[in-house]
Motif scaffolding. Structure first.
Motif, mmCIF file in Angstrom:
data_model
loop_
_atom_site.group_PDB
_atom_site.id
_atom_site.type_symbol
_atom_site.label_atom_id
_atom_site.label_comp_id
_atom_site.label_asym_id
_atom_site.label_seq_id
_atom_site.Cartn_x
_atom_site.Cartn_y
_atom_site.Cartn_z
ATOM 1 N N ILE A 263 18.577 -43.212 -7.041
ATOM 2 C CA ILE A 263 19.730 -42.390 -6.645
ATOM 3 C C ILE A 263 20.762 -43.237 -5.913
ATOM 4 N N VAL A 264 20.306 -44.083 -4.998
ATOM 5 C CA VAL A 264 21.225 -44.937 -4.240
ATOM 6 C C VAL A 264 21.990 -45.846 -5.188
ATOM 7 N N THR A 265 21.301 -46.459 -6.117
ATOM 8 C CA THR A 265 21.949 -47.337 -7.100
ATOM 9 C C THR A 265 22.977 -46.569 -7.906
ATOM 10 N N GLN A 266 22.606 -45.396 -8.354
ATOM 11 C CA GLN A 266 23.493 -44.546 -9.142
ATOM 12 C C GLN A 266 24.756 -44.194 -8.356
ATOM 13 N N LEU A 267 24.599 -43.828 -7.100
ATOM 14 C CA LEU A 267 25.744 -43.459 -6.270
ATOM 15 C C LEU A 267 26.607 -44.681 -5.929
ATOM 16 N N GLU A 268 25.968 -45.827 -5.726
ATOM 17 C CA GLU A 268 26.729 -47.039 -5.422
ATOM 18 C C GLU A 268 27.600 -47.474 -6.595
ATOM 19 N N GLN A 269 27.130 -47.239 -7.807
ATOM 20 C CA GLN A 269 27.897 -47.621 -8.986
ATOM 21 C C GLN A 269 29.138 -46.752 -9.145
ATOM 22 N N GLY A 270 29.087 -45.534 -8.652
ATOM 23 C CA GLY A 270 30.245 -44.652 -8.669
ATOM 24 C C GLY A 270 30.613 -44.095 -10.035
ATOM 25 N N ASP A 271 29.701 -44.154 -10.984
ATOM 26 C CA ASP A 271 29.972 -43.661 -12.334
ATOM 27 C C ASP A 271 29.500 -42.224 -12.547
ATOM 28 N N VAL A 272 29.380 -41.477 -11.466
ATOM 29 C CA VAL A 272 28.827 -40.134 -11.527
ATOM 30 C C VAL A 272 29.899 -39.128 -11.112
#
Length: 73
Positions: free
Chosen positions: A16-25
């Motif tokens: 989840i942290v990785t996903q949010l850090e990428q900002g593609d959500v």
């Protein structure tokens, strides 16, 4: 929802942290992911605190101290 293992919770939290850090959500998905991340974070913290208390109790019952091998440092 049943509680998953500490390791699975931590892996999910890291994802989840990785996903949010990428900002593609999308915003709505980010909010849902953030909420789930907070739940997982609390669950992991609670599990660690329980383990710490258990270890402290075991150590006090056996009147032992933790000794770390200096050669492993």
């Amino acid at each position: 929802m049943s509680q998953q293992t500490f390791e699975k919770s931590l892996a999910e939290l890291e994802k989840i942290v990785t996903q949010l850090e990428q900002g593609d959500v999308a915003l709505e998905e980010s909010l849902t992911a953030f909420k789930r991340g907070m739940e997982l974070s609390k669950q992991c913290k609670d599990t660690l605190q329980h383990a710490e208390k258990t270890l402290a109790k075991i150590m006090s019952e056996t009147n032992e101290e933790l000794v770390f091998d200096e050669e492993t440092k």
